[in-house]
Design a protein around this motif. Structure first.
Motif, mmCIF file in Angstrom:
data_model
loop_
_atom_site.group_PDB
_atom_site.id
_atom_site.type_symbol
_atom_site.label_atom_id
_atom_site.label_comp_id
_atom_site.label_asym_id
_atom_site.label_seq_id
_atom_site.Cartn_x
_atom_site.Cartn_y
_atom_site.Cartn_z
ATOM 1 N N ILE A 144 6.078 -3.422 -5.464
ATOM 2 C CA ILE A 144 5.139 -3.063 -4.397
ATOM 3 C C ILE A 144 5.157 -1.552 -4.184
ATOM 4 O O ILE A 144 6.219 -0.966 -3.945
ATOM 5 N N ASN A 145 3.973 -0.925 -4.315
ATOM 6 C CA ASN A 145 3.904 0.531 -4.103
ATOM 7 C C ASN A 145 4.059 0.846 -2.629
ATOM 8 O O ASN A 145 3.467 0.185 -1.792
ATOM 9 N N ILE A 146 4.833 1.891 -2.332
ATOM 10 C CA ILE A 146 4.903 2.331 -0.931
ATOM 11 C C ILE A 146 4.291 3.722 -0.769
ATOM 12 O O ILE A 146 4.100 4.191 0.336
ATOM 13 N N MET A 147 4.036 4.385 -1.875
ATOM 14 C CA MET A 147 3.382 5.701 -1.795
ATOM 15 C C MET A 147 2.672 5.967 -3.118
ATOM 16 O O MET A 147 2.947 5.303 -4.116
ATOM 17 N N ILE A 148 1.743 6.936 -3.082
ATOM 18 C CA ILE A 148 1.129 7.378 -4.329
ATOM 19 C C ILE A 148 1.394 8.878 -4.460
ATOM 20 O O ILE A 148 1.663 9.550 -3.465
ATOM 21 N N GLU A 166 1.322 13.558 -2.558
ATOM 22 C CA GLU A 166 2.023 12.359 -2.096
ATOM 23 C C GLU A 166 1.399 11.836 -0.799
ATOM 24 O O GLU A 166 1.275 12.576 0.173
ATOM 25 N N ILE A 167 1.013 10.574 -0.806
ATOM 26 C CA ILE A 167 0.500 9.924 0.411
ATOM 27 C C ILE A 167 1.224 8.590 0.558
ATOM 28 O O ILE A 167 1.308 7.811 -0.394
ATOM 29 N N SER A 168 1.753 8.337 1.754
ATOM 30 C CA SER A 168 2.438 7.073 1.997
ATOM 31 C C SER A 168 1.428 5.992 2.341
ATOM 32 O O SER A 168 0.425 6.249 3.014
ATOM 33 N N ILE A 169 1.714 4.796 1.906
ATOM 34 C CA ILE A 169 0.857 3.648 2.217
ATOM 35 C C ILE A 169 1.267 3.135 3.608
ATOM 36 O O ILE A 169 2.466 3.054 3.898
ATOM 37 N N PRO A 170 0.294 2.838 4.473
ATOM 38 C CA PRO A 170 0.652 2.401 5.832
ATOM 39 C C PRO A 170 1.632 1.216 5.802
ATOM 40 O O PRO A 170 1.458 0.287 5.011
ATOM 41 N N SER A 171 2.625 1.271 6.688
ATOM 42 C CA SER A 171 3.690 0.253 6.633
ATOM 43 C C SER A 171 3.148 -1.152 6.854
ATOM 44 O O SER A 171 3.649 -2.113 6.270
ATOM 45 N N LEU A 192 8.175 0.834 -4.960
ATOM 46 C CA LEU A 192 7.904 1.893 -5.936
ATOM 47 C C LEU A 192 7.294 3.139 -5.317
ATOM 48 O O LEU A 192 6.426 3.053 -4.451
ATOM 49 N N GLY A 193 7.739 4.287 -5.815
ATOM 50 C CA GLY A 193 7.145 5.565 -5.437
ATOM 51 C C GLY A 193 7.879 6.652 -6.217
ATOM 52 O O GLY A 193 8.981 6.416 -6.711
ATOM 53 N N GLN A 194 7.288 7.846 -6.324
ATOM 54 C CA GLN A 194 7.968 8.922 -7.066
ATOM 55 C C GLN A 194 9.153 9.479 -6.286
ATOM 56 O O GLN A 194 10.093 9.994 -6.871
#
Ligand code: SAH
Ligand code: SF4
Ligand code: F3S
Length: 431
Positions: A144-148, A166-171, A192-194
């Motif tokens: 599951i992505n948590i940020m891009i 970098e942008i976080s995905i809303p919780s 997942l995230g960088q």
């Protein structure tokens, strides 16, 4: 009638998840089935990686071979990080490619398939709130992505140029995804995230303040979730709060990826990594002391252009002190669009000798580590059927463990006693 899709995925876990997103999007409008045969496919996709030079060369030989073997009318699409950075150069070098879709434009796959010579490589396109369809290659574990994107500026790395800011995905979106995956039977959630432990620095909407440690706690509150893993955390953001949540939360698997890159403070400064040798050692050794069963893995780049023998000795010193359970090590590979692209390279023989010295010493350390696991008992979550009646899974600390058994073990957590320990896999029996 259903269509056939061939998809080849190179690169990291992020790309693996992007391929799942691509499949899910395609399935929203068409009845696609996956195939392993190029000659059978109506749509042939390659999801590419740019992080080192080799996979980029591989791209052009691969698409050449797709073109040779494809059936008439089948389309070829190039997706992912190399699509982002090469853009329409791909059409020039391989005119038979039908579309080019960057790593941050995956949600446009259906338009890409239906539009001649479609190209979209906008690295600032915001997919952080996009609702992808549902497709998961494993019923046991969900990525599951948590940020891009990535906000760091490591001088050697092309990722910020292929995946943007970098942008976080809303919780609330993440928690909804986790709940859905867990209710569908995935007991393990892989975030997942960088730079996952930089979560929460920037959202596209007005989101309440939340950091990665808070997010981990919220995810662990979901009843059906049994195991939580994540990659990659950044050593710079391993503050005490993060280490405490990691160590004390019983659902967080005790394996930590700590990408070192170099053990030399000088080289780390040249690479713009933001931490020193001492900081890295302090964090890693504190983690070992707080959590003796932890497995620590790392990424190391040898022969960065400014690396002297003394700097390399610092990397070897960190290897001795931390005794990583796993290392991913590479020679520096100059990448376009990066600050280190045009620096003078270290002689390749020297670079190869350093890489071998590092890998050989790691193998010796690993032999000692795995030998100590013989006779140990681990809780293993089984996820994979292997040849000759074997089933494999991961211990809580991330050792790969294999036993004799069949399907009914899949998706269950069982106690396993280790009989024979090899570098890559521990063989055991159910107890
Ligand atoms: N965000 C992750 C890294 C993603 S790239 C992190 O910071 O850990 C995965 C790994 O590829 C990096 O950790 C680095 O070790 C390696 N890498 C990146 N660029 C490279 C280059 N130009 N040459 C060699 N290895 C590289
Ligand atoms: Fe690349 Fe550094 Fe970002 Fe990792 S943190 S993706 S190495 S720029
Ligand atoms: Fe991953 Fe390779 Fe892109 S490592 S982020 S697919 S350059």
């Amino acid at each position: 009638m259903s269509k056939r899709l061939f998809i080849q995925t190179l690169g990291c876990a992020m790309n693996v998840r992007d391929s799942e997103h691509i499949i899910a999007e395609l399935k929203k409008t068409d009845d696609y089935e996956l195939t392993d045969e190029i000659s059978d496919a109506d749509l042939i996709l390659i999801n590419t990686c740019s992080v080192r030079e080799k996979p980029v060369h591989k791209l052009f030989s691969e698409v050449g071979s797709f073109f040779k073997h494809k059936k008439s009318g089948a389309k070829i699409g190039v997706c992912g990080c190399t699509a982002s950075h090469l853009g329409d150069e791909i059409f020039k070098r391989a005119p038979y490619v039908d579309f080019v879709l960057g790593a941050r434009n995956v949600s446009k796959i259906t338009t890409a398939v239906n539009t001649p010579k479609f190209i979209s490589t906008d690295i600032n396109f915001d997919e952080s709130e996009y609702a992808f369809g549902e497709f998961r290659s494993s019923p046991y574990k969900s990525h599951i992505n948590i940020m891009i994107g990535c906000d760091k500026k490591c001088t050697y790395c092309i990722v910020p140029q292929t995946r943007g800011d970098e942008i976080s995905i809303p919780s609330e979106l993440i928690l909804k995804e986790v709940e859905k995956a867990a209710k569908n039977g995935a007991k393990e959630i892989f975030l997942l995230g960088q730079n996952v432990n930089n979560y929460g620095k920037r959202f596209s909407n007005s989101h309440e303040k939340m950091d990665f440690s808070d997010l981990l706690v919220k995810i662990s509150d979901i009843k059906e979730v049994e195991r939580i893993r994540f990659t990659s955390p950044h050593p710079l953001h391993m503050d005490d709060k993060f280490l405490e949540v990691f160590v004390n939360n019983p659902k967080i698997c005790k394996s930590m990826h700590m990408p070192l890159q170099s053990g030399s403070t000088k080289v780390l400064r040249d690479m713009k990594r933001g931490y020193t040798k001492e900081w890295f050692l302090d964090r890693a050794l504190k983690l070992r002391q707080m959590c003796p069963q932890v497995n620590i893995s790392t990424d190391i780049i040898v022969a960065y252009p400014s690396e002297s023998e003394e700097d390399f000795a610092d990397t070897m010193d960190v290897l001795e002190k931390v005794r990583f359970e796993q290392i991913f090590s590479f020679k520096f590979s100059p990448r376009p669009l990066t600050p280190a692209a045009n620096l003078t390279l270290i002689d390749d023989e020297v670079a190869s000798a350093r890489l071998s010295a590092l890998q050989n010493r790691h193998s010796e350390i690993l032999d000692e580590i795995v030998l100590k696991q013989e006779g140990e008992i681990f809780d293993v979550y089984f996820e994979e059927l292997r040849a000759n009646g074997a089933v494999a899974g991961r211990s809580f600390s991330n050792f790969l463990v294999q036993v004799n058994g069949s399907e009914e073990l899949l998706g269950t957590t069982r106690k396993v006693k280790i009989n024979e320990a090899k570098r890559m896999v521990l063989y055991g029996q159910l107890v």
